[in-house]
Write an enzyme that holds these catalytic residues in place. Sequence first.
Site, PDB file in Angstrom:
ATOM      1  N   CYS A   1      36.259  86.926  67.456  1.00 18.38           N
ATOM      2  CA  CYS A   1      36.809  88.083  66.748  1.00 18.38           C
ATOM      3  C   CYS A   1      36.959  87.815  65.257  1.00 18.38           C
ATOM      4  CB  CYS A   1      38.154  88.480  67.342  1.00 18.38           C
ATOM      5  SG  CYS A   1      39.289  87.094  67.492  1.00 18.38           S
TER       6      CYS A   1
ATOM      7  N   SER B   1      28.850  68.328  49.539  1.00 16.84           N
ATOM      8  CA  SER B   1      29.329  69.516  48.837  1.00 16.84           C
ATOM      9  C   SER B   1      30.632  69.201  48.130  1.00 16.84           C
ATOM     10  CB  SER B   1      29.540  70.630  49.870  1.00 16.84           C
ATOM     11  OG  SER B   1      30.278  71.682  49.311  1.00 16.84           O
ATOM     12  N   ALA B   2      30.679  69.436  46.802  1.00 16.77           N
ATOM     13  CA  ALA B   2      31.817  68.972  46.002  1.00 16.77           C
ATOM     14  C   ALA B   2      33.114  69.697  46.314  1.00 16.77           C
ATOM     15  CB  ALA B   2      31.493  69.104  44.519  1.00 16.77           C
ATOM     16  N   HIS B   3      33.046  70.982  46.645  1.00 14.82           N
ATOM     17  CA  HIS B   3      34.313  71.705  46.807  1.00 14.82           C
ATOM     18  C   HIS B   3      35.018  71.331  48.108  1.00 14.82           C
ATOM     19  CE1 HIS B   3      33.402  75.162  49.605  1.00 14.82           C
ATOM     20  NE2 HIS B   3      32.243  74.592  49.464  1.00 14.82           N
TER      21      HIS B   3
ATOM     22  N   GLY C   1      26.405  72.565  48.792  1.00 12.88           N
ATOM     23  CA  GLY C   1      26.017  71.751  49.933  1.00 12.88           C
ATOM     24  C   GLY C   1      24.905  72.431  50.720  1.00 12.88           C
ATOM     25  N   THR C   2      25.012  73.745  50.838  1.00 14.55           N
ATOM     26  CA  THR C   2      24.004  74.505  51.575  1.00 14.55           C
ATOM     27  C   THR C   2      22.624  74.377  50.937  1.00 14.55           C
ATOM     28  OG1 THR C   2      25.596  76.085  52.479  1.00 14.55           O
ATOM     29  CG2 THR C   2      23.338  76.863  52.211  1.00 14.55           C
TER      30      THR C   2
ATOM     31  N   GLN D   1      31.567  66.948  55.253  1.00 12.97           N
ATOM     32  CA  GLN D   1      32.979  66.850  55.621  1.00 12.97           C
ATOM     33  C   GLN D   1      33.577  65.470  55.391  1.00 12.97           C
ATOM     34  OE1 GLN D   1      35.081  69.188  56.284  1.00 12.97           O
ATOM     35  NE2 GLN D   1      33.592  70.848  56.316  1.00 12.97           N
TER      36      GLN D   1
END
Lengths: 462, 462
Positions: free
Chosen positions: B320, B194-196, B69-70, B177
């Site tokens: 954090c 993005s497939a995953h 996707g990136t 998403q």
Amino acid sequence: MPYFDAASAAPLHPVARQALLAALDEGWADPARLYREGRRARLLLDAAREAAAEAVGCRPDELVFTSSGTTAVHAGIAGALSGRRRVGRHLAHSAVEHSSVLHSAAAHEAAGGSCTEVPVDRFGAVDPAAYGAALRADTALACLQSANHEVGTEQPVAEVAALCAQAGVPLLVDAAQSLGWGPVPAGWSLLTASAHKWGGPAGVGLLAVRKGTRFSPQGPAGERESGRSPGFENLPAIVAAAASLRAVRGEAAAEAVRLRALVDRIRSVVAERVPDVEVVGDPVRRLPHLVTFSCLYVDGETLLHELDRREFSVSSGSSCTSSTLTPSHVLRAMGVLSEGNVRVSLPPGTAGADVDRFLEVLPGVVAEVRERFGAPVSASAPPSPAPAASLVVDALGRRCPIPVIELAKVIEEVAVGATVTVLADDEAARLDIPAWCEMRGQEYVGEEPADRGSAYVVRRLG
Amino acid sequence: MPYFDAASAAPLHPVARQALLAALDEGWADPARLYREGRRARLLLDAAREAAAEAVGCRPDELVFTSSGTTAVHAGIAGALSGRRRVGRHLAHSAVEHSSVLHSAAAHEAAGGSCTEVPVDRFGAVDPAAYGAALRADTALACLQSANHEVGTEQPVAEVAALCAQAGVPLLVDAAQSLGWGPVPAGWSLLTASAHKWGGPAGVGLLAVRKGTRFSPQGPAGERESGRSPGFENLPAIVAAAASLRAVRGEAAAEAVRLRALVDRIRSVVAERVPDVEVVGDPVRRLPHLVTFSCLYVDGETLLHELDRREFSVSSGSSCTSSTLTPSHVLRAMGVLSEGNVRVSLPPGTAGADVDRFLEVLPGVVAEVRERFGAPVSASAPPSPAPAASLVVDALGRRCPIPVIELAKVIEEVAVGATVTVLADDEAARLDIPAWCEMRGQEYVGEEPADRGSAYVVRRLG
């Protein structure tokens, strides 16, 4: 069904398949996360990196996984060029690099950089001295493949690396074709490779950058793979890639001896049984599993199709098999014949019997294609009774191998010392007419501009 | 063991696994080759493209597969910006886009382009009118996610698309998403995913570019995927990605109703059972499976660790838990609390019983972490006997959630109308001290420069 195109892609190694299946269950989560699925994924990723680094001969923190060999090359060249921008913007590479290197070089030139293409000899190898002479004070990066993907010739990587070290220029070695067979000689600064060439899955390349090499990743910033390869890690495939690299390396020594002998057999039998053939590439300093030859008067696409009908899968650098209708830049740089070009690359495990059957089938297939194209029968035409002074052959609009066939048909109609001029606008003619002259002992006088295409002038010597 | 981080990565869908296994056997060869293995691979690739295009709502020749996707976002933004370079070099995007969009925007600015970040409301949504106002005569591209990855809020894509169309600006929608849940509203010019995220394997993204959208691929030229995505196609994974997209879409309508109810339950029970909590994101216009909340006086990393010990896998936007020790840019843009932040994103098939168990465990875990940090007990401290005029609390060098805890401890020691000044150099304080004031009904006066860090001034109202 014998598949002889391992240099394009190898079938998945059984070890890779096994590792992939296991990693699909254990390694689908985000390795950057703190929960158990993420920690498991991180462990798998770390182990794969260590295994790959060991095979490459580098530290794990010098190696990142990319999405392909091509993206590894793109990222490696762009990062190295940018890292040494202050030194200069000159890039050196051989004329026979993979398209990913050549496209990176073209992009670099389009962005204002400069490039030197180091020529190769008729075997496809660079001369180390010539490569050394291409290095300049403003050279930011040098690129050299470990071995050529089309003709199998090994490049003098160690010698060129020494010259690069002397000149203080980092050397990127594209090891896509050789990494499964063994490590690259020492001296490289960057190294790239592609898993599906060694029986790993598609979707995984690797980029190693030696500590101390100036490197500045290009493109949008990324959090993964040390910022050198964007996007979510393709983890199950990475695990499979590392596992299969280790597995093929374990089998490489014995398999290399076996395939080397099979390729030697192909080299000698093809030269013996197929008339008017040129077996190209270095016969000794070469990849164990790869051989390339070109057949005069043959259309590459038809030849591939006929071999495919007989269940042999091979590839070709002939112009008719490329989307741009230009012959392979490798064959062009070597100055060898491109028509009727066949590359045979044997996957590990190839049966000798399949190679034998290929060698039995090939001569008949070549003869059949030649007959279909009306090619002249080799060296058997009776001397022409009334030699003409000189001739012009119009092959405009005709595709490879027709211009060469037309030339061969009429060469004995002109007197010794007279010329045949071939008018052609097919790109392959520029390479194949000189290559034909070389093979048939005729003189290639040169190329002249013409209204359409070019005029290629050949003098009959015998 | 309940895995509640589907928004990072979903486990492989059974259909994807099956398709992947089949394609490993049938689709490992180079789809650009002419022999049977290549033709088989080409057929699989074409079928996958058709299936994905149908799910996206575009033509197959408008869609290419990328390595993530990136990389789809990087390629899409770079190509669209370059394609409209003559119009101008302005890029508009929301403040809560995925990091791949923000990193592309930063790279664009570094290269001399300009960007406008459209702010969001406290739910994380852009206001269409504000987005429209960001469009200029020189705007080359607008980017808007279909739904936010951290808080689940849906963006008004259709309204923004209409304004973009009016202004003649192409709109890139990052649908990472939401694509598994349904198609993106019409009006987009470019779409990425993005497939995953939908149960496909890692290593596959997709980029759709509507015909007529000016697009000029950046980076070195490539022969594959219409020159829009470099490198050998990750074919078995592509086949699996397309198959699982079709499968999850078939189940999406029913599963969305079920998960939406589970998330509603989480939203109300968390607000009810956990004191000093802020449930963030739009309660209605949201993804069906995702909810985010933040807990005052809690260290996010400790909270995640304790939940992981109890076998719940969730993620966090707390500072954090980030490598840069800054809170999530999404929570920052929304102006909501970031400390003790938890994102729960339910994969399809999540059992209601697992959610119930999570809701039983959570309040105790939060209380335990608070106790460990010495957090004040909510709204139960007796009024201070002798109110001081004003106080300075030194929390320099202390990390989130300590500065807020220190503030909460002393607020009742000052008189109503007096101030507490917190000295802090932790980035999270800038977000969390105002958020605390909002939650506790105190007045946030502002931030003043200090020798080290900043001085955050709070006035006691009650």
